[in-house]
Design an enzyme around this catalytic site. Structure first.
Site, mmCIF file in Angstrom:
data_model
loop_
_atom_site.group_PDB
_atom_site.id
_atom_site.type_symbol
_atom_site.label_atom_id
_atom_site.label_comp_id
_atom_site.label_asym_id
_atom_site.label_seq_id
_atom_site.Cartn_x
_atom_site.Cartn_y
_atom_site.Cartn_z
ATOM 1 N N ASP A 49 21.703 35.001 45.625
ATOM 2 C CA ASP A 49 22.923 34.847 44.842
ATOM 3 C C ASP A 49 23.078 33.365 44.491
ATOM 4 O OD1 ASP A 49 25.543 34.555 43.916
ATOM 5 O OD2 ASP A 49 26.225 36.301 45.057
ATOM 6 N N TYR A 57 31.223 31.572 35.293
ATOM 7 C CA TYR A 57 32.541 30.950 35.108
ATOM 8 C C TYR A 57 32.757 29.778 36.069
ATOM 9 C CZ TYR A 57 33.288 34.350 38.836
ATOM 10 O OH TYR A 57 33.141 35.102 39.974
ATOM 11 N N LYS A 58 31.823 29.567 37.009
ATOM 12 C CA LYS A 58 31.968 28.442 37.945
ATOM 13 C C LYS A 58 31.357 27.193 37.297
ATOM 14 C CE LYS A 58 32.378 31.513 41.907
ATOM 15 N NZ LYS A 58 31.689 32.349 42.873
ATOM 16 N N ARG A 82 38.532 22.272 49.756
ATOM 17 C CA ARG A 82 37.252 22.306 49.057
ATOM 18 C C ARG A 82 37.349 21.549 47.734
ATOM 19 N NH1 ARG A 82 34.410 27.886 47.151
ATOM 20 N NH2 ARG A 82 36.222 27.908 45.805
HETATM 21 C C1 LIG Z 1 32.291 33.732 43.111
HETATM 22 C C2 LIG Z 1 31.412 34.650 43.837
HETATM 23 C C3 LIG Z 1 31.458 36.049 43.609
HETATM 24 C C4 LIG Z 1 32.469 36.644 42.688
HETATM 25 O O1 LIG Z 1 32.044 37.854 42.130
HETATM 26 P P1 LIG Z 1 32.726 38.410 40.806
HETATM 27 O O2 LIG Z 1 32.260 39.816 40.729
HETATM 28 O O3 LIG Z 1 32.264 37.551 39.676
HETATM 29 O O4 LIG Z 1 34.212 38.302 40.969
HETATM 30 C C5 LIG Z 1 30.529 36.846 44.271
HETATM 31 N N1 LIG Z 1 29.629 36.311 45.123
HETATM 32 C C6 LIG Z 1 29.567 34.986 45.370
HETATM 33 C C7 LIG Z 1 28.545 34.448 46.311
HETATM 34 C C8 LIG Z 1 30.474 34.127 44.760
HETATM 35 O O5 LIG Z 1 30.447 32.828 45.029
#
Ligand SMILES: *Cc1c(COP(=O)(O)O)cnc(C)c1O
Length: 397
Positions: free
Chosen positions: A184, A209-210, A356
């Site tokens: 991930d 979106y990050k 953070r």
């Molecule tokens: C931000 C994040 C998510 C968020 O998942 P969405 O389905 O986009 O809301 C999932 N896994 C990790 C590791 C994240 O950092």
């Protein structure tokens, strides 16, 4: 060398704000509004349904996927956009488990983001084949990669501490015992260089979106290694992952390669906003980003440790072992973060006690880091956090 003054000028950053939360939601690229307007008026408005062919909406998920591929060391043609990260985790994990039918263990770690673990739990229940989700401490992942493991499900950068896993080494270890890997990249894409191809990763997923600044709810991406692309069975077999969606056959046949990881209709407007963010990414390299990110995170650690003895560093001190964020533990971290936000320094809080701060070279510079540390110092020294209004928890922290 990247012109970071130029890249900063391409974002809308509200007056009086130092934005240290681009690790959660990147800011608005100034060009996004005009680009969205153009897609709405000229494409949706004028072309109506013919936009699928005329404006290339149907190819958009792989076209944008190729632009992301460059940032994550993926081979072109092996990344596709769509859905949310949680959905893409499910898809990748289901495909990987399917390729290891005799094994029952999904290995993850306690630093993983809960949604990944929840999706794994849900998948295990749906499969009903007695899989086990084994969650160990981040430091213990390598030692727990045994021949019981079907797949490792690891987030490269820990969302709370910023600790960075060694992707290449863990992937090698997994392959040595016959396991597959799902990585991930939520806190990796746009934050640290990564070489999916060189590390021989099997599956990878991430959000946009990050650090990539695609906007709230921007679509996720999925990567499948070329060697698995024709074999991976998509668990979510939607019509746009079919080999011939417009043949409207009654049975499912997976599309060629990464196309099969598509599910339904792509989010054309959201992808258009993301494309304007990726135009800025075209002006830099991940090596330039990494060098500046290390300079910024190191400076912040130095400044805060010199001024705020009540905060304790939760992020690895060695820059090689951390992503692009810095976290400090403080018992009253939630209130202190609210006090900071009231002063225009936006970071966030993760339970139980983590403050953070994300460092994003495209639009954060040394002057921002020093100003943020000075404001944090003032709040800590004068206990400005000790105020009832800062202690009431909002829905999103
Ligand atoms: C931000 C994040 C998510 C968020 O998942 P969405 O389905 O986009 O809301 C999932 N896994 C990790 C590791 C994240 O950092």
């Amino acid at each position: 060398m990247t012109d970071f003054r130029k890249t900063k000028s391409l974002f809308h950053l509200p007056e009086g704000v130092i934005y240290l939360d681009g690790n959660s939601l990147g800011p608005l690229p100034k060009a996004a509004a005009a680009r969205m307007d153009q897609v709405m008026q000229d494409e949706w408005g004028e072309m109506l349904i013919t936009g699928w062919n005329k404006a290339g909406w149907m190819e958009q998920p792989t076209r944008v996927g190729d632009r992301i591929a460059r940032l994550i060391g993926a081979e072109p043609g092996h990344v596709v956009m769509g859905d949310t990260l949680s959905i893409k985790v499910y898809q990748a994990l289901a495909s990987a488990l399917d390729m290891r039918p005799d094994r029952k263990v999904i290995l993850s770690d306690s630093g993983n983001f809960p949604s990944d673990l929840y999706m794994a739990e849900g998948l295990i229940k749906s499969l009903g084949r007695d899989h086990e989700l084994r969650v160990v401490a981040p430091e213990d992942v390598a030692a727990n990669i045994t021949d019981e493991v079907a797949v490792t499900l690891i987030t490269e950068v820990d969302y709370r501490t910023g600790r960075l896993h060694d992707m290449k080494r863990l992937t090698e270890k997994a392959h040595a015992v016959g396991a597959l890997t799902v990585w991930d990249l939520a806190h990796t894409a746009g934050a640290t260089p990564v070489d999916l191809s060189g590390a021989n990763v099997d599956f990878a997923v991430g959000c946009t979106y990050k650090y990539l600044n695609g906007g709230p709810g921007a679509p996720a991406f999925i990567y499948v290694a070329p060697r698995h692309a024709a074999a991976a069975r998509p668990a979510l077999s939607g019509w746009l992952g079919h080999d011939a969606p417009f043949a409207f056959e009654l049975g499912y046949r997976p599309g060629a390669g990464i196309e099969r990881m598509r599910v339904g209709t792509p989010p054309v407007l959201a992808l258009a906003a993301l494309e304007s963010a990726l135009d800025i990414w075209d002006m830099t390299t991940m090596d330039d980003i990494r060098a500046k990110s290390i300079a910024l995170t190191s400076l912040f650690i130095e400044e805060v440790e010199a001024r705020c003895p009540d905060l304790s560093l939760a992020t690895p001190r060695d820059p090689a072992q951390r992503g692009s964020q810095v976290s400090f533990r403080f018992e009253h971290g939630y209130a202190a973060m609210q006090a900071l936000i009231a002063r225009g320094v936006i970071g966030d809080f993760r339970a139980p006690d983590i403050m953070r701060f994300g460092f994003t070279p495209l639009y954060i510079d040394e002057a921002d880091v020093i100003a943020a540390a000075e404001i944090l110092h003032d709040i800590m020294q004068n206990r400005l956090w000790d105020h009832p209004e800062y202690k009431a928890r909002a829905r999103v922290t």
